[in-house]
Design an enzyme around this catalytic site. Structure first.
Site, short mmCIF file in Angstrom:
data_model
loop_
_atom_site.label_atom_id
_atom_site.label_comp_id
_atom_site.label_asym_id
_atom_site.label_seq_id
_atom_site.Cartn_x
_atom_site.Cartn_y
_atom_site.Cartn_z
N HIS A 1 4.49 -4.21 5.13
CA HIS A 1 5.29 -4.64 3.99
C HIS A 1 6.71 -4.17 4.23
O HIS A 1 6.96 -2.96 4.41
CB HIS A 1 4.73 -4.07 2.69
CG HIS A 1 3.38 -4.61 2.34
ND1 HIS A 1 2.34 -3.81 1.92
CD2 HIS A 1 2.91 -5.88 2.36
CE1 HIS A 1 1.27 -4.57 1.71
NE2 HIS A 1 1.60 -5.83 1.96
N GLU B 1 8.44 -1.13 2.39
CA GLU B 1 7.77 0.18 2.40
C GLU B 1 8.30 0.94 3.61
O GLU B 1 7.88 0.71 4.75
CB GLU B 1 6.25 0.00 2.43
CG GLU B 1 5.72 -0.69 1.17
CD GLU B 1 4.22 -0.95 1.19
OE1 GLU B 1 3.54 -0.48 2.14
OE2 GLU B 1 3.73 -1.62 0.28
N HIS C 1 1.49 2.80 4.88
CA HIS C 1 1.96 2.11 3.68
C HIS C 1 2.54 3.10 2.69
O HIS C 1 2.24 4.30 2.71
CB HIS C 1 0.80 1.37 3.00
CG HIS C 1 0.36 0.13 3.71
ND1 HIS C 1 0.87 -1.12 3.41
CD2 HIS C 1 -0.53 -0.04 4.71
CE1 HIS C 1 0.30 -2.01 4.21
NE2 HIS C 1 -0.55 -1.38 5.00
N GLU D 1 -1.92 5.55 2.95
CA GLU D 1 -1.12 5.12 1.80
C GLU D 1 -0.52 6.36 1.14
O GLU D 1 -1.25 7.26 0.75
CB GLU D 1 -2.00 4.37 0.81
CG GLU D 1 -1.29 3.71 -0.32
CD GLU D 1 -1.01 2.24 -0.06
OE1 GLU D 1 0.05 1.78 -0.53
OE2 GLU D 1 -1.83 1.56 0.57
#
Length: 304
Positions: free
Chosen positions: A19, A22, A113, A169
């Site tokens: 992404h 990010e 992420h 994450e």
């Protein structure tokens, strides 16, 4: 439980920028590339900026969420003039690091992420894989900068829509922003992962034990106007930033724009990714998960 043995984990991919807004993963990968960290002991490392077009414009994606493009159907779909960039890129990455689930694929893929939710350090897995769960146990035992938790998804690996063997994450971090504490947490998790792989490949036995993990039961949308479908409430202040804290019947869940509290009804569950920015388009205010305990066997590398 009997000891489980696995082949050496010698080929690893570290990916960032899946992404494009990010920032942490992208800069961890760039730093590894700057240091030319493509071989450390028994582990060969491939670093990838997954979605360079989205990174360039600092957007989550340009046409389609890349982290939803790794299904078997999309990876095998024909490329035409109308094929979204992210589907093309998914096939390029699959060719570079895979093909997915083939003998030629990398042994382990870590995708980095960020989340805007207060998730701390969360590792996301697609199956009860003893090797990756032992890595999680090792990171959890060695990291002191933040709580380390695991989320188990229910999709089989062949139909998993995202890139990773394991997603790392880390949050909270706003989109388009790089925070030192969040960067350091992600880099530390990557370093512990590589450290664990060296020990495993060198013949260390990792003893049996237990780990806690979360499995998603359902997703909750924001209250919406039945005519316009616009949201009519936001996350209640008492729920905001309380990811993983048990949500019980009667607890405040949403606060309407007219000042009314919407209370939770249902079984005791744990909210995850509360008020995640990227989930607004998916009509998800948060996930609800149950906590489970997983018993791990001892594991070691297969002997020749």
């Amino acid at each position: 439980m009997e000891n489980a043995t696995f082949s050496p984990v010698s080929r690893v991919a570290i990916c960032g920028g899946t992404h494009g807004n990010e920032m942490t993963g992208m800069y961890v990968v760039r730093e590894m590339q700057r240091q030319e960290a493509d071989q450390t002991g028994s582990v060969s490392i491939t670093t990838v900026i997954s979605n360079p077009r989205a990174v360039e414009v600092c957007r989550r994606y340009t046409e389609r969420d890349l982290n939803r493009c790794f299904t078997k159907a999309l990876l095998s779909s024909p490329i035409t003039d109308s094929t979204p960039y992210e589907v093309r890129r998914a096939q390029e990455i699959n060719a570079l690091l895979g093909p997915k689930e083939s003998q030629e694929a990398v042994d382990l893929l870590c995708d980095l992420h960020n989340t805007t939710a207060n998730m701390g350090m969360c590792l996301i897995f697609y199956s009860l894989d003893w090797l990756t769960l032992h890595i999680y146990k090792y990171i959890q035992s060695n990291m002191t900068s933040a709580p380390v938790r695991a989320l188990l998804m229910s999709s089989p690996k062949s139909e998993a829509y995202s890139l990773e063997s394991v997603a790392i994450e880390v949050g909270p971090q706003p989109n388009g922003v790089l925070r030192a504490d969040i960067f350091n947490m992600a880099k530390e998790a990557v370093d512990h992962t590589i450290e664990w792989l060296h020990k495993f490949n060198s013949g260390s036995t990792f003893e049996e034990g237990e780990v806690e993990a979360y499995t998603v039961v359902k997703s909750v949308d924001y209250p919406r106007d039945p005519t316009t479908n616009e949201i009519t409430a936001t996350i209640h202040p008492e729920l905001q930033d309380n990811d993983f804290k048990l949500l019980q019947p009667g607890d405040p869940m949403f606060l309407s724009f007219s000042g009314e509290t919407v209370k939770y009804e249902g079984e005791d569950l744990h909210p995850l990714f509360i008020n995640e920015c990227a989930y607004y388009e998916k009509k998800i205010a948060f996930h609800l998960a149950k906590k489970i305990t997983v018993t791990l066997p001892s594991i070691s590398v297969k002997k020749d």
